[in-house]
Scaffold this active site. Structure first.
Site, PDB file in Angstrom:
ATOM      1  N   HIS A 147       0.845  -1.203   0.000  1.00 38.22           N
ATOM      2  CA  HIS A 147       0.000   0.000   0.000  1.00 38.22           C
ATOM      3  C   HIS A 147       0.873   1.244   0.000  1.00 38.22           C
ATOM      4  O   HIS A 147       1.957   1.253   0.591  1.00 38.22           O
ATOM      5  CB  HIS A 147      -0.891   0.026   1.240  1.00 38.22           C
ATOM      6  CG  HIS A 147      -1.726  -1.201   1.395  1.00 38.22           C
ATOM      7  ND1 HIS A 147      -2.694  -1.579   0.496  1.00 38.22           N
ATOM      8  CD2 HIS A 147      -1.715  -2.167   2.340  1.00 38.22           C
ATOM      9  CE1 HIS A 147      -3.236  -2.707   0.887  1.00 38.22           C
ATOM     10  NE2 HIS A 147      -2.660  -3.096   2.012  1.00 38.22           N
ATOM     11  N   GLU A 205      -1.786  -0.705   8.120  1.00 34.38           N
ATOM     12  CA  GLU A 205      -2.705  -1.696   8.670  1.00 34.38           C
ATOM     13  C   GLU A 205      -1.973  -2.563   9.681  1.00 34.38           C
ATOM     14  O   GLU A 205      -0.743  -2.574   9.733  1.00 34.38           O
ATOM     15  CB  GLU A 205      -3.299  -2.564   7.553  1.00 34.38           C
ATOM     16  CG  GLU A 205      -2.289  -3.437   6.826  1.00 34.38           C
ATOM     17  CD  GLU A 205      -2.890  -4.096   5.579  1.00 34.38           C
ATOM     18  OE1 GLU A 205      -3.723  -3.482   4.904  1.00 34.38           O
ATOM     19  OE2 GLU A 205      -2.516  -5.240   5.307  1.00 34.38           O
ATOM     20  N   HIS A 251       3.473  -7.427   1.541  1.00 32.57           N
ATOM     21  CA  HIS A 251       2.821  -8.316   2.498  1.00 32.57           C
ATOM     22  C   HIS A 251       1.769  -9.187   1.835  1.00 32.57           C
ATOM     23  O   HIS A 251       1.246  -8.849   0.778  1.00 32.57           O
ATOM     24  CB  HIS A 251       2.181  -7.508   3.635  1.00 32.57           C
ATOM     25  CG  HIS A 251       1.091  -6.593   3.175  1.00 32.57           C
ATOM     26  ND1 HIS A 251       1.333  -5.353   2.653  1.00 32.57           N
ATOM     27  CD2 HIS A 251      -0.257  -6.732   3.172  1.00 32.57           C
ATOM     28  CE1 HIS A 251       0.202  -4.772   2.356  1.00 32.57           C
ATOM     29  NE2 HIS A 251      -0.796  -5.576   2.643  1.00 32.57           N
ATOM     30  N   ARG A 290      -0.972  -4.551  -6.435  1.00 38.31           N
ATOM     31  CA  ARG A 290      -0.728  -5.993  -6.444  1.00 38.31           C
ATOM     32  C   ARG A 290       0.550  -6.291  -7.220  1.00 38.31           C
ATOM     33  O   ARG A 290       0.698  -5.871  -8.365  1.00 38.31           O
ATOM     34  CB  ARG A 290      -1.927  -6.684  -7.087  1.00 38.31           C
ATOM     35  CG  ARG A 290      -2.017  -8.153  -6.789  1.00 38.31           C
ATOM     36  CD  ARG A 290      -3.298  -8.771  -7.346  1.00 38.31           C
ATOM     37  NE  ARG A 290      -4.477  -8.369  -6.598  1.00 38.31           N
ATOM     38  CZ  ARG A 290      -5.558  -7.809  -7.145  1.00 38.31           C
ATOM     39  NH1 ARG A 290      -5.612  -7.577  -8.435  1.00 38.31           N
ATOM     40  NH2 ARG A 290      -6.588  -7.492  -6.396  1.00 38.31           N
TER      41      ARG A 290
HETATM   42 ZN    ZN Z   1      -2.888  -4.965   2.837  1.00 40.03          ZN
END
Ligand code: ZN
Length: 310
Positions: free
Chosen positions: A97, A115, A172, A192
């Site tokens: 991200h 996150e 991740h 991605r």
């Molecule tokens: Zn994520």
């Protein structure tokens, strides 16, 4: 006293999802591939409805827009947090991200995403991807071009109770057999990198290699996440993380906890067991918001909760 806000989850069917959200939380999931329950969300892709009380039937985004006093009159266009339960039956794609600055400049002013994950349950010998082994961006690009994913990706074994903070720029992926709770900034911007060559509806899912190369931090540096436990007679408090966007703690209660709510708002997610919050029965899977000015909440029973606030 202000009312507790209780929310209905929004479920997401995903190619990698399973049925554990039903088995674990007795949720009425929509299918056999339910990957996510968005339990505290005001995001347009899954805006939770309020279950009962004065605001019953309204969405969390509506409440944020119309009753900001319940959130301590915080500034901001959007409710800042997003909480999900995630059931990964198979591997999720490898992703990264952006931070607020990159997302703001390249994604129409959107927010970036920090996150964190608390592992609720996993199969034996499960692992997770956090970080990578490339020393420079050139090496990273080469490894990706040559498809050397095993050399590139940093794999870590996991156990129930493990906690991971995932700052922006961290490669991740959640992998198969993992049930977790995720607390994050309210954002859905994901780049991605790799999807194991899988097809979805006959086609590979879109990759975003260029953006990912822009935002991945290189080399990877493992943050020191050392949860601190404070033992009291009727509960243990575990301090998990505090960052610019959220503070997350866990309480394992065996009796009574008087939880002080002196934050703009406090999200309480029950992750195991059952009990009462000020006389209201709760069990694993229940998520509540204690509004601004709520005061002390009396939480009783044999249960574990995760709290989050900004
Ligand atoms: Zn994520």
């Amino acid at each position: 006293m202000r009312e507790i806000i209780s929310l209905e989850p929004v479920f997401k069917e995903m190619v990698w999802g399973g049925k554990k959200l039903q088995e674990y939380f007795q949720y009425e999931i929509p299918g056999d591939h339910t990957g996510e329950a968005w339990v505290v969300s005001a995001h347009p892709q899954g805006d939770c409805r309020i279950e009962e009380g004065s605001f019953s039937g309204h969405t969390l985004s509506w409440l944020w827009d119309n009753h900001r006093e319940l959130f301590g009159n915080l500034e901001g266009k959007e409710f800042p947090l997003l909480v999900k339960f995630i059931d990964a039956k198979t591997d999720l794609s490898i992703q990264v991200h952006p931070d607020d600055a990159y997302a703001g400049a390249h994604e129409n002013g959107a927010r970036g995403k920090t996150e964190c994950w608390y592992i609720l349950d996993c199969e034996e010998n499960s692992d997770i991807i956090v970080g990578h082994h490339a020393k420079t961006k050139e090496e990273m690009k080469r490894m990706i071009d040559e498809g050397r994913w095993e050399d590139f990706l940093r794999v870590e074994p996991i156990h129930p109770g493990d906690f991971f903070q995932i700052p922006p720029g961290t490669v991740h992926a959640i992998r198969k057999g993992t049930l977790l709770i995720e607390i994050q900034q309210n954002s859905a911007i994901t780049y991605r990198l790799y999807d194991y060559g899988r097809l979805s509806g006959g086609k590979p899912r879109q990759l975003h290699i260029r953006q990912a190369l822009d935002v991945v931090l290189c080399p990877f540096e493992k943050g020191e996440a050392l949860p601190k436990v404070y033992r009291e007679e009727e509960y243990d408090r575990t301090f998990l993380v505090a960052c610019q966007f959220y503070t997350v703690e866990k309480y394992d209660i065996r009796g009574t906890l008087l939880l002080r709510q002196d934050q703009p708002f406090l999200v309480v997610s029950v992750i195991a067991g059952e009990g009462m919050v000020d006389g209201r029965p709760v069990k694993a899977g229940c998520c509540l918001i204690l509004p601004s000015g709520y005061g002390k909440a009396r939480i009783e029973g044999q249960l574990s909760i995760i709290t989050a606030h900004v």
